[in-house]
Write a protein that holds these residues in place. Structure first.
Motif, PDB file in Angstrom:
ATOM      1  N   PRO A   1     -15.758  -0.257   8.874  1.00 36.34           N
ATOM      2  CA  PRO A   1     -14.677   0.704   8.792  1.00 36.34           C
ATOM      3  C   PRO A   1     -13.139   0.496   8.256  1.00 36.34           C
ATOM      4  CG  PRO A   1     -16.068   1.082  10.113  1.00 36.34           C
ATOM      5  CD  PRO A   1     -16.143  -0.382  10.224  1.00 36.34           C
ATOM      6  N   GLU A   2     -13.003   1.334   7.499  1.00 35.25           N
ATOM      7  CA  GLU A   2     -11.295   1.156   7.061  1.00 35.25           C
ATOM      8  C   GLU A   2     -10.824   1.719   8.396  1.00 35.25           C
ATOM      9  OE1 GLU A   2     -11.294   4.005   4.115  1.00 35.25           O
ATOM     10  OE2 GLU A   2     -11.796   2.258   1.983  1.00 35.25           O
ATOM     11  N   VAL A   3      -9.166   1.214   8.467  1.00 39.79           N
ATOM     12  CA  VAL A   3      -8.286   1.114   9.676  1.00 39.79           C
ATOM     13  C   VAL A   3      -7.316   2.137   9.434  1.00 39.79           C
ATOM     14  CG1 VAL A   3      -7.329  -0.010  11.605  1.00 39.79           C
ATOM     15  CG2 VAL A   3      -8.970  -1.070  10.439  1.00 39.79           C
ATOM     16  N   PRO A   4      -7.495   3.237   9.845  1.00 44.89           N
ATOM     17  CA  PRO A   4      -6.197   4.198  10.020  1.00 44.89           C
ATOM     18  C   PRO A   4      -4.665   3.341  10.605  1.00 44.89           C
ATOM     19  CG  PRO A   4      -7.665   5.074  11.597  1.00 44.89           C
ATOM     20  CD  PRO A   4      -7.647   3.507  11.193  1.00 44.89           C
ATOM     21  N   VAL A   5      -4.304   3.828   9.282  1.00 44.20           N
ATOM     22  CA  VAL A   5      -2.321   3.018  10.189  1.00 44.20           C
ATOM     23  C   VAL A   5      -1.188   3.693   9.534  1.00 44.20           C
ATOM     24  CG1 VAL A   5      -0.917   1.241   9.135  1.00 44.20           C
ATOM     25  CG2 VAL A   5      -2.780   1.097   8.891  1.00 44.20           C
ATOM     26  N   LYS A   6      -0.906   4.185  10.697  1.00 48.79           N
ATOM     27  CA  LYS A   6       0.174   5.355  10.665  1.00 48.79           C
ATOM     28  C   LYS A   6       1.671   4.501   9.882  1.00 48.79           C
ATOM     29  CE  LYS A   6      -0.853   8.042  14.311  1.00 48.79           C
ATOM     30  NZ  LYS A   6      -0.625   8.943  16.060  1.00 48.79           N
ATOM     31  N   ILE A   7       2.520   5.658   9.375  1.00 47.32           N
ATOM     32  CA  ILE A   7       3.491   4.274   8.140  1.00 47.32           C
ATOM     33  C   ILE A   7       4.578   5.848   8.416  1.00 47.32           C
ATOM     34  CG2 ILE A   7       2.556   2.814   7.588  1.00 47.32           C
ATOM     35  CD1 ILE A   7       2.599   5.976   5.039  1.00 47.32           C
ATOM     36  N   LEU A   8       5.661   5.151   7.693  1.00 52.60           N
ATOM     37  CA  LEU A   8       6.440   6.245   6.979  1.00 52.60           C
ATOM     38  C   LEU A   8       6.407   6.556   4.970  1.00 52.60           C
ATOM     39  CD1 LEU A   8       9.197   6.325   9.718  1.00 52.60           C
ATOM     40  CD2 LEU A   8       7.785   8.294   9.251  1.00 52.60           C
ATOM     41  N   ASN A   9       6.786   7.412   4.970  1.00 51.53           N
ATOM     42  CA  ASN A   9       6.654   7.084   2.918  1.00 51.53           C
ATOM     43  C   ASN A   9       8.173   6.899   2.663  1.00 51.53           C
ATOM     44  OD1 ASN A   9       8.666   9.272   3.920  1.00 51.53           O
ATOM     45  ND2 ASN A   9       7.958  10.763   2.264  1.00 51.53           N
ATOM     46  N   CYS A  10       8.933   6.223   3.579  1.00 54.73           N
ATOM     47  CA  CYS A  10      10.285   5.367   3.407  1.00 54.73           C
ATOM     48  C   CYS A  10      10.692   4.329   3.471  1.00 54.73           C
ATOM     49  CB  CYS A  10      11.790   6.300   4.356  1.00 54.73           C
ATOM     50  SG  CYS A  10      11.705   6.662   6.263  1.00 54.73           S
ATOM     51  N   ASP A  11       8.993   3.834   4.174  1.00 56.98           N
ATOM     52  CA  ASP A  11       8.864   2.904   4.503  1.00 56.98           C
ATOM     53  C   ASP A  11       9.092   1.161   3.683  1.00 56.98           C
ATOM     54  OD1 ASP A  11       8.543   2.998   7.662  1.00 56.98           O
ATOM     55  OD2 ASP A  11       6.654   2.951   7.313  1.00 56.98           O
ATOM     56  N   THR A  12       9.516   0.319   3.620  1.00 58.22           N
ATOM     57  CA  THR A  12       9.557  -0.396   2.364  1.00 58.22           C
ATOM     58  C   THR A  12       7.842  -1.192   2.466  1.00 58.22           C
ATOM     59  OG1 THR A  12      10.533  -2.733   3.522  1.00 58.22           O
ATOM     60  CG2 THR A  12      11.872  -1.494   2.722  1.00 58.22           C
ATOM     61  N   ILE A  13       7.892  -1.813   1.522  1.00 55.61           N
ATOM     62  CA  ILE A  13       6.101  -2.870   1.458  1.00 55.61           C
ATOM     63  C   ILE A  13       6.437  -3.529   2.757  1.00 55.61           C
ATOM     64  CG2 ILE A  13       4.502  -3.702  -0.325  1.00 55.61           C
ATOM     65  CD1 ILE A  13       5.695  -0.598  -1.108  1.00 55.61           C
ATOM     66  N   THR A  14       7.254  -4.627   3.053  1.00 56.51           N
ATOM     67  CA  THR A  14       7.230  -5.498   3.784  1.00 56.51           C
ATOM     68  C   THR A  14       6.823  -4.498   5.067  1.00 56.51           C
ATOM     69  OG1 THR A  14       8.390  -7.072   2.737  1.00 56.51           O
ATOM     70  CG2 THR A  14       8.079  -7.497   4.983  1.00 56.51           C
ATOM     71  N   GLN A  15       7.855  -3.645   5.521  1.00 58.19           N
ATOM     72  CA  GLN A  15       7.077  -2.358   6.426  1.00 58.19           C
ATOM     73  C   GLN A  15       6.091  -2.648   6.382  1.00 58.19           C
ATOM     74  OE1 GLN A  15      10.463  -0.116   5.745  1.00 58.19           O
ATOM     75  NE2 GLN A  15      11.816  -0.712   7.432  1.00 58.19           N
ATOM     76  N   VAL A  16       5.638  -1.938   5.119  1.00 56.76           N
ATOM     77  CA  VAL A  16       4.480  -1.128   5.431  1.00 56.76           C
ATOM     78  C   VAL A  16       2.962  -2.074   6.193  1.00 56.76           C
ATOM     79  CG1 VAL A  16       2.491  -0.521   4.505  1.00 56.76           C
ATOM     80  CG2 VAL A  16       4.398   1.076   3.635  1.00 56.76           C
ATOM     81  N   LYS A  17       3.236  -3.558   5.663  1.00 50.24           N
ATOM     82  CA  LYS A  17       2.781  -4.745   5.650  1.00 50.24           C
ATOM     83  C   LYS A  17       2.053  -5.289   6.798  1.00 50.24           C
ATOM     84  CE  LYS A  17       3.866  -7.345   1.943  1.00 50.24           C
ATOM     85  NZ  LYS A  17       4.604  -8.285   1.030  1.00 50.24           N
ATOM     86  N   GLU A  18       3.238  -5.515   7.662  1.00 52.98           N
ATOM     87  CA  GLU A  18       3.835  -5.289   8.765  1.00 52.98           C
ATOM     88  C   GLU A  18       2.981  -4.479   9.843  1.00 52.98           C
ATOM     89  OE1 GLU A  18       8.300  -5.883   9.021  1.00 52.98           O
ATOM     90  OE2 GLU A  18       8.197  -8.180   8.871  1.00 52.98           O
ATOM     91  N   LYS A  19       3.393  -2.974   9.467  1.00 53.00           N
ATOM     92  CA  LYS A  19       2.568  -2.148  10.447  1.00 53.00           C
ATOM     93  C   LYS A  19       1.312  -2.324  10.364  1.00 53.00           C
ATOM     94  CE  LYS A  19       6.105   1.179  10.678  1.00 53.00           C
ATOM     95  NZ  LYS A  19       6.579   2.421   9.919  1.00 53.00           N
ATOM     96  N   ILE A  20       0.782  -2.776   8.634  1.00 56.47           N
ATOM     97  CA  ILE A  20      -0.924  -2.756   8.946  1.00 56.47           C
ATOM     98  C   ILE A  20      -1.370  -3.664   9.724  1.00 56.47           C
ATOM     99  CG2 ILE A  20      -2.509  -3.688   7.211  1.00 56.47           C
ATOM    100  CD1 ILE A  20      -1.400  -1.454   5.128  1.00 56.47           C
ATOM    101  N   LEU A  21      -0.967  -4.840   9.724  1.00 59.25           N
ATOM    102  CA  LEU A  21      -0.908  -6.548  10.106  1.00 59.25           C
ATOM    103  C   LEU A  21      -1.088  -5.927  12.053  1.00 59.25           C
ATOM    104  CD1 LEU A  21       1.132  -9.229   8.385  1.00 59.25           C
ATOM    105  CD2 LEU A  21      -1.469  -8.635   8.405  1.00 59.25           C
ATOM    106  N   ASP A  22      -0.356  -5.301  12.264  1.00 65.44           N
ATOM    107  CA  ASP A  22       0.195  -4.575  13.569  1.00 65.44           C
ATOM    108  C   ASP A  22      -0.642  -4.215  14.365  1.00 65.44           C
ATOM    109  OD1 ASP A  22       2.613  -6.011  14.563  1.00 65.44           O
ATOM    110  OD2 ASP A  22       3.841  -4.473  14.137  1.00 65.44           O
ATOM    111  N   ALA A  23      -1.736  -3.020  13.135  1.00 63.59           N
ATOM    112  CA  ALA A  23      -2.444  -2.474  13.285  1.00 63.59           C
ATOM    113  C   ALA A  23      -4.609  -2.601  13.155  1.00 63.59           C
ATOM    114  CB  ALA A  23      -3.169  -1.096  12.683  1.00 63.59           C
ATOM    115  N   ILE A  24      -4.427  -3.715  12.913  1.00 68.98           N
ATOM    116  CA  ILE A  24      -5.561  -4.901  12.745  1.00 68.98           C
ATOM    117  C   ILE A  24      -5.418  -5.902  13.637  1.00 68.98           C
ATOM    118  CG2 ILE A  24      -6.281  -5.521  10.222  1.00 68.98           C
ATOM    119  CD1 ILE A  24      -5.875  -4.386   9.392  1.00 68.98           C
ATOM    120  N   PHE A  25      -4.744  -6.390  13.314  1.00 66.49           N
ATOM    121  CA  PHE A  25      -4.562  -7.482  14.645  1.00 66.49           C
ATOM    122  C   PHE A  25      -3.662  -7.458  15.909  1.00 66.49           C
ATOM    123  CE2 PHE A  25      -4.478  -9.116  10.131  1.00 66.49           C
ATOM    124  CZ  PHE A  25      -5.918 -10.067  10.215  1.00 66.49           C
TER     125      PHE A  25
END
Length: 417
Positions: free
Chosen positions: A36-60
């Motif tokens: 199943p896909e993992v829901p990740v909370k982010i902000l639309n003003c996050d940089t792409i690197t910040q989004v990647k870090e938040k995704i990694l935090d959520a998944i791992f």
């Protein structure tokens, strides 16, 4: 272990005064695309690197930091309808450049809507990356902008994208939410600056309220002989008694001096370091926001151990004002802690030696003892006269012939070298 709350900080942030919108992305699990896909909370003003870090935090989130993939080794892929896919990056040919300022790309820049499906994929070599971080002119960006969007496999992108010869620009400065000069040029009495400060203050107080229980629990656990979850280590009682004995021996009766000695030996030397650098103990990543927040907590901890009165005024930094009303209570905890330890039964040398032997046995294979001994010896070699003199004149040390034994060690070490 989470050390910061998403969207919260104990320090002023440009985010507090800028428009932003929370979103939830559905991320494909990089280890199992069929899960199943993992829901990740982010902000639309996050940089792409910040989004990647938040995704990694959520998944791992349950994986030690050292075993996680690195954000720098992954690309963020936006998966749209009809099989269309798009690689998102902090910088590419769509990056906005104004004069000598280049703005980092965000989700809002790419117009990624709420609920979008994204995936972390292995780092790919794109035409933009291949030019070694050089800047592409607006004309080139317009010409090749449509090539960022593609369908099919990543290989198809690499095979169809031409090499781009950029227009080199020098002195380009990167920015995200606020340009550096926008803070430096504000005057103290500027109305806009005051309004922003008021927004910061509201956010700071709200964040402090959220963190208050955690900070209180931390301080109470450290400065308590009862509510610790484990018995007070014998070494602390032994060390504090030693300091009191030295104070009596040298006629030092000022309680502030004794208090300062104990604070410098344990809370300020050990605990402050642990509070500021949890990565020394836990396998975690400490980002800049977490580091700034922990610095505020560490400063409050240091102020709580001080015997001097803290005078605060309108020009005092906000992080100092945050805990101004709490510090007197924390100081009482520190004084009670030192007093309670003083009332505990004394630890004999035999009990202390047995305790140290047990600790050595328990942690025998966890430390490089030879390296530690080498560091200690380098200190002994530098201050040999200052160490041997007191050992010769101390009755207890004389009975154990410590000065003679140390001289033997130094002789053996000099022969080996």
């Amino acid at each position: 272990m989470r050390l910061a709350f998403p969207g919260l900080s104990v320090l002023p942030s440009p985010l507090a005064a800028s428009p932003h919108r929370p979103q939830v992305l559905s991320c494909v699990n990089p280890d199992n695309a069929n899960s199943p896909e993992v829901p990740v909370k982010i902000l639309n003003c996050d940089t792409i690197t910040q989004v990647k870090e938040k995704i990694l935090d959520a998944i791992f989130k349950n994986v030690p930091c050292s075993h996680r993939p690195k954000a720098a080794d992954m690309d963020l892929e936006w998966r749209q309808g009809s099989g269309a896919r798009m690689i998102l990056q902090d910088e590419d040919i769509t990056t906005k450049i104004e004069n000598d300022w280049k703005r980092l790309n965000t989700l809002a820049h790419y117009q990624v809507p709420d609920g979008s499906v994204v995936a972390l994929v292995s780092k790919q070599v794109t035409a933009y990356n291949a030019v070694n971080n050089s800047t592409v002119s607006r004309t080139s960006a317009s010409k090749y902008e449509n090539m960022i969007r593609y369908t099919g496999s990543p290989d198809s992108l690499r095979s169809r994208t031409p090499m781009i010869t950029p227009d080199l620009e020098s002195g380009v400065k990167m920015w995200h939410l606020v340009k550096n000069h926008e803070h430096g040029d504000q005057k103290e009495g500027d109305r806009g600056s005051k309004m922003v400060s008021e927004i910061y203050l509201t956010r700071l107080l709200a964040t402090k309220g959220t963190l208050q229980k955690f900070v209180d629990d931390l301080f109470e656990t450290i400065f308590s002989t009862a509510h610790r979850g484990s018995a007070l280590p014998l070494a602390i009682k032994y060390m504090f008694d030693f300091l009191d004995e030295q104070a009596d021996k040298h006629g030092i009766h000022d309680p502030h001096v004794r208090h300062t000695w104990k604070s410098n030996c344990l809370p300020l030397r050990f605990w402050v370091n642990m509070i500021k650098n949890p990565q020394f103990v836990f396998d975690i990543h400490k980002n800049s926001i977490t580091d700034a927040c922990l610095s505020v907590v560490a400063q409050t901890f240091m102020d709580s151990c001080s015997t001097s009165e803290h005078r605060l005024g309108k020009d005092s930094p906000s992080n100092k004002l945050l805990y101004a009303k709490d510090i007197p209570s924390y100081k009482n905890w520190v004084e009670r802690y030192y007093s309670d330890i003083g009332k505990m039964p004394a630890i004999s040398d035999q009990d202390m030696n047995a305790y140290l032997a047990e600790q050595s046995r328990m942690h025998m294979n966890e430390f490089n003892t030879m390296s530690a001994l080498s560091e200690i010896f380098s200190y002994v070699g530098k201050y040999s006269e200052e160490i041997l003199g007191p050992l010769d004149h101390d009755d207890q040390c004389g009975k154990q012939k410590l000065a003679y034994k140390l001289e033997q060690v130094m002789t053996l070490m000099s022969l080996d070298s």
